[in-house]
Structure formats: C-alpha cells, structure tokens
Design a protein around this motif. Structure first.
Motif, PDB file in Angstrom:
ATOM      1  N   ALA A 155       9.941   0.830  -2.295  1.00  0.00           N
ATOM      2  CA  ALA A 155      10.120  -0.209  -2.343  1.00  0.00           C
ATOM      3  C   ALA A 155       8.852  -1.442  -1.958  1.00  0.00           C
ATOM      4  O   ALA A 155       8.226  -1.281  -0.987  1.00  0.00           O
ATOM      5  N   VAL A 156       8.588  -2.082  -2.876  1.00  0.00           N
ATOM      6  CA  VAL A 156       7.422  -3.173  -2.771  1.00  0.00           C
ATOM      7  C   VAL A 156       7.819  -4.193  -1.830  1.00  0.00           C
ATOM      8  O   VAL A 156       8.963  -4.860  -2.131  1.00  0.00           O
ATOM      9  N   ASP A 157       6.885  -4.490  -0.663  1.00  0.00           N
ATOM     10  CA  ASP A 157       7.105  -5.509   0.231  1.00  0.00           C
ATOM     11  C   ASP A 157       6.123  -6.552  -0.189  1.00  0.00           C
ATOM     12  O   ASP A 157       4.997  -6.220  -0.060  1.00  0.00           O
ATOM     13  N   PRO A 158       6.845  -7.505  -0.421  1.00  0.00           N
ATOM     14  CA  PRO A 158       5.890  -8.761  -0.820  1.00  0.00           C
ATOM     15  C   PRO A 158       4.874  -9.268   0.244  1.00  0.00           C
ATOM     16  O   PRO A 158       3.740  -9.890  -0.139  1.00  0.00           O
ATOM     17  N   ASP A 159       5.190  -8.959   1.439  1.00  0.00           N
ATOM     18  CA  ASP A 159       4.156  -9.065   2.692  1.00  0.00           C
ATOM     19  C   ASP A 159       2.974  -7.989   2.885  1.00  0.00           C
ATOM     20  O   ASP A 159       2.292  -8.202   3.735  1.00  0.00           O
ATOM     21  N   ALA A 160       3.215  -7.061   2.279  1.00  0.00           N
ATOM     22  CA  ALA A 160       2.302  -5.697   2.462  1.00  0.00           C
ATOM     23  C   ALA A 160       1.379  -5.769   1.156  1.00  0.00           C
ATOM     24  O   ALA A 160       1.374  -6.284   0.048  1.00  0.00           O
ATOM     25  N   SER A 161       0.274  -5.110   1.548  1.00  0.00           N
ATOM     26  CA  SER A 161      -0.876  -4.938   0.612  1.00  0.00           C
ATOM     27  C   SER A 161      -0.696  -3.284   0.362  1.00  0.00           C
ATOM     28  O   SER A 161      -0.442  -2.451   1.034  1.00  0.00           O
ATOM     29  N   TYR A 162      -1.123  -2.951  -0.893  1.00  0.00           N
ATOM     30  CA  TYR A 162      -1.079  -1.435  -1.486  1.00  0.00           C
ATOM     31  C   TYR A 162      -2.557  -1.088  -1.989  1.00  0.00           C
ATOM     32  O   TYR A 162      -2.976  -1.909  -2.751  1.00  0.00           O
ATOM     33  N   ARG A 163      -2.695   0.152  -1.470  1.00  0.00           N
ATOM     34  CA  ARG A 163      -4.221   0.914  -2.180  1.00  0.00           C
ATOM     35  C   ARG A 163      -3.503   1.351  -3.459  1.00  0.00           C
ATOM     36  O   ARG A 163      -2.538   2.267  -3.537  1.00  0.00           O
ATOM     37  N   THR A 164      -4.013   0.959  -4.789  1.00  0.00           N
ATOM     38  CA  THR A 164      -3.172   1.676  -6.043  1.00  0.00           C
ATOM     39  C   THR A 164      -4.471   2.399  -6.914  1.00  0.00           C
ATOM     40  O   THR A 164      -5.699   2.449  -6.553  1.00  0.00           O
ATOM     41  N   ALA A 165      -3.876   3.300  -7.546  1.00  0.00           N
ATOM     42  CA  ALA A 165      -5.087   4.038  -8.415  1.00  0.00           C
ATOM     43  C   ALA A 165      -4.580   4.277  -9.933  1.00  0.00           C
ATOM     44  O   ALA A 165      -3.439   4.000 -10.285  1.00  0.00           O
ATOM     45  N   GLY A 166      -5.514   4.478 -10.488  1.00  0.00           N
ATOM     46  CA  GLY A 166      -5.426   4.933 -12.098  1.00  0.00           C
ATOM     47  C   GLY A 166      -6.166   6.368 -12.432  1.00  0.00           C
ATOM     48  O   GLY A 166      -6.448   7.036 -11.389  1.00  0.00           O
ATOM     49  N   ILE A 167      -6.005   6.689 -13.509  1.00  0.00           N
ATOM     50  CA  ILE A 167      -6.393   8.021 -13.967  1.00  0.00           C
ATOM     51  C   ILE A 167      -7.388   7.873 -15.091  1.00  0.00           C
ATOM     52  O   ILE A 167      -6.941   7.435 -16.228  1.00  0.00           O
ATOM     53  N   LEU A 168      -8.461   8.521 -14.963  1.00  0.00           N
ATOM     54  CA  LEU A 168      -9.586   8.315 -16.124  1.00  0.00           C
ATOM     55  C   LEU A 168      -9.109   9.283 -17.057  1.00  0.00           C
ATOM     56  O   LEU A 168      -8.372  10.337 -16.854  1.00  0.00           O
ATOM     57  N   ASN A 169      -9.546   8.888 -18.368  1.00  0.00           N
ATOM     58  CA  ASN A 169      -9.101   9.918 -19.626  1.00  0.00           C
ATOM     59  C   ASN A 169     -10.184  10.996 -19.399  1.00  0.00           C
ATOM     60  O   ASN A 169     -11.065  11.251 -18.587  1.00  0.00           O
ATOM     61  N   ARG A 170      -9.924  12.261 -20.427  1.00  0.00           N
ATOM     62  CA  ARG A 170     -10.666  13.382 -20.533  1.00  0.00           C
ATOM     63  C   ARG A 170     -10.731  14.025 -19.301  1.00  0.00           C
ATOM     64  O   ARG A 170     -11.563  14.664 -18.927  1.00  0.00           O
TER      65      ARG A 170
END
Length: 381
Positions: A210-225
């Motif tokens: 669950a996302v905590d409004p008071d916390a910070s998050y490292r997030t990622a995506g995925i490159l194509n190919r």
C-alpha cells in the motif's frame, strides 16, 4: 592563444534559401529528418506524392546547412551531402547557403550544433521546451556571432574532421559488433527444437504494498527492445495516483502490459531489488526446475520473442495495445532442457560482455567529442 574573433550578423554568414516543391501524385519522394546534438541527417521511407500533396515541402541540395526550427535549440543542425540530393524537407527544415568568403561550412556546422552558435540558436528560440521552442528566423538572422579568420576556421575544421572520422569508425565497428551479437542470439534460440509456452517457466508472483502518502518510493520502468529496467525519479507517496505498488525482487521476470508488444521485458537484477513499479508491470518467479535465470534474461532481450508479442496486444492504436498476462504466458518460446539452456546462456553472456564494453567505449567517445568541441571554440585545439 585565443584567436581574434570578427563580429558578424548571422545573415551575413549564412543565407536562407527556400526551393518549394509541388509534389506530383505519381512520383515518390523521400523526406529528411535531423537528429539532435549534431548527429546528422536521416532518411524517411519513400512516400507517393499524393500523400504529401497538402504539405509544404522544399528541395534539399548538397552543401545546404540545414536547421530544424523545432529542435535547433538542442543541436538539430546538419550539412546535406550528395546522399540527400533530390530529397525534400518539410517547412520545419530551414536550408542555408554559407558565405564562403567569410566562413567555412565545416567550421559552422559544429559551431552551431555544439559550439557558441548553439547559444545563439537558443536565444532565437523562445519558449519552454520541445515544440514551444521554435527558431525565429528573423530573430536568428539578426543575432551576432564571432568567427575567427577563414584560415583559422579551416585549421580547426581539419582537426575536427580528422577526429570525427576516427570516432565514427570506432562507433561503426562497435555497432557492427552489437549487430553480430544479436544475430548470434537469434541463431542460438532458433536452433532449439523444443518450444513451450512461457507459462511452463513463469509463475505469477506479485508483492503489492500500500502506498504511504508520507513515504518516498524508488520506481522503475522498462525500456523497449529488451534493453532492461531503468530508474525513474524518486516519488512521494502523496504525489502518485496509484494506491499500491508492486515491489520487485531479484531474479523475477517483469514486463510492461502497455509496451510488452514493443519488447519491454526484463529480469530483475540486484540493482533493482526493492524498487517499485505500478500494477501495469506484472512480475513472475522463474521456476528453477524448468528454466535457468540467465537463459531467461537473454530470452527477454531476444527480438524473436519481441516479434511474437507484436500481435498479442488488445485495444485500438499502438499506445493502447496492452499485452495481458494470459497472452504473454501463452506465447511459445525456445525452452530446451536446463543443460542446454545453460550452454546457450554462457555463450550469450560472453558475447554480451563484449557488446557492453563496446557500448561503454562509445559513451566515452561521446564525452571526447564534447571535449573536442569545447577545445575547438575556446582556442585550445
């Protein structure tokens, strides 16, 4: 010693020349595009005249100094060659002839895409970013530039040309090496006689938090190919629309539902363990009794798998072609026994190390190129 500079208006140095073309319906035409940061001209696919009849297009000639008025501010400047003879550009591409009495085109090209001239372009391109920063032609023409004597321009251009030739040769060699690696992977995977659906090797395994409004998050995506995961900026829980995140674990297989059809697939490495992704990125455990993690890592990069997923999307339009979990898992892939998987993975890992080393060298050459440009226009070359 820094050479003395002579002050000119841009209009004194280069002259705008427009050669309108009226497309004929039964003829084919090729348009150009310009890569940013001085990376040259590219050619678009041929199109019949009737498809561009409503567009304003202009003929390109060899030795034209060509500016993109939309992306000139990020160095989209190029010199047309014989390869562009007979081609056209939209009204967004401004063609200039160089005044040979006071300037050398070979000097002006890097001057505008990576030297003091780039600041001049930016000053004449008001706005915030992207298509809001259009080059104002009249404003640009009235700007002042400082150029050394013609002989000094030629001396600097000769040195930059020699360096550019060497950099291009190394870059071309590294690109050829990368292409051979891709071909090698393709041959190895296609030599496998036993195929199976991905469901044999992958088991859904999500770790939603669950996302905590008071916390910070490292997030990622995925490159194509199959180019792997990348980190996004850290985000505060209060700034995301998602009520929960999926937490990544090492050696999981992960893909993007939205861009799976483009090959946005990866296996999680140590660097991304504990990083978060949205629910649009399903994750799977790799069954160690069926599949080798290193083998699946290379499989995620394989263009043959990417091609298989191109037609697995649902929805309308390229950006809405989600690949759902069921379709991904039903996709058949080469899946030999574990010993054969490990043999293939070992070969591909060795080839990958060579390719990655080449990519690092190309990045270093890009730094060298910027250093050379800085030296060229500060009297240190």
């Amino acid at each position: 010693m820094t050479p003395a500079l002579i002050d000119y208006a841009v209009d004194d140095v280069i002259t705008l020349v427009r050669r309108p073309v009226l497309p004929e319906a039964d003829k084919e035409y090729r348009e150009i595009g310009i890569r940013s940061f001085g990376n040259g001209i590219f050619h678009k696919e041929p199109v019949p005249g009737h498809e561009i009849a409503a567009k304003k297009v202009f003929r390109i000639e060899p030795n034209d100094l060509v500016f993109s008025n939309v992306f000139g501010w990020e160095g989209a400047v190029a010199m047309a060659s014989e390869a562009e003879r007979g081609m056209i550009g939209s009204h967004r591409f401004m063609t200039y002839l160089v005044n040979k009495e006071i300037a050398d085109a070979r000097y002006l090209l890097p001057y505008f895409y990576g030297g003091p001239g780039l600041d001049v372009i930016r000053q004449a391109s008001p706005g915030s970013a992207g298509r809001n920063r259009t080059l104002g032609i009249k404003t640009f023409g009235g700007k002042r530039v400082g150029l050394p004597e013609l002989a000094e321009q030629r001396r600097v251009a000769d040195k930059l040309d020699a360096a550019a030739m060497g950099i291009e040769q190394v870059t071309r060699t590294k690109e050829h090496s990368r292409s051979l690696t891709l071909q090698h992977a393709d041959a190895l995977f296609r030599s496998v006689e036993r195929n199976a659906p991905l469901s044999k090797a992958l088991k859904e395994s999500s770790d939603f938090v669950a996302v905590d409004p008071d916390a910070s998050y490292r997030t990622a995506g995925i490159l194509n190919r199959g180019r792997g995961l990348f980190l996004r900026p850290v985000i505060n829980g209060s700034d995301t629309k998602y009520p929960r995140y999926n937490r990544l674990h090492k050696d999981q297989f992960v893909y993007s539902k939205l861009f799976g059809w483009e090959g946005s697939l990866a296996v999680v490495t140590d660097d991304f363990a504990g990083v978060h992704v949205s629910h649009e990125f399903p994750t799977f455990d790799i069954d160690p009794e069926v599949a080798d993690v290193e083998y699946v890592t290379h499989l995620a990069r394989w263009r043959g798998l990417h091609d298989s997923l191109k037609d697995q999307g649902t929805g309308m339009g390229s950006r809405r072609q989600r690949v759902n979990v069921g379709r991904l898992l039903a996709t058949e892939v080469p899946l030999p026994g574990l010993p054969e998987q490990r043999r293939i993975a070992k070969q591909l890992t060795l080839a990958r190390k060579v390719t990655d080393g080449g990519a690092a060298q190309v990045e270093q050459l890009a730094v060298l190129r910027r250093t050379l440009l800085d030296a060229a226009f500060s009297g240190r070359l």
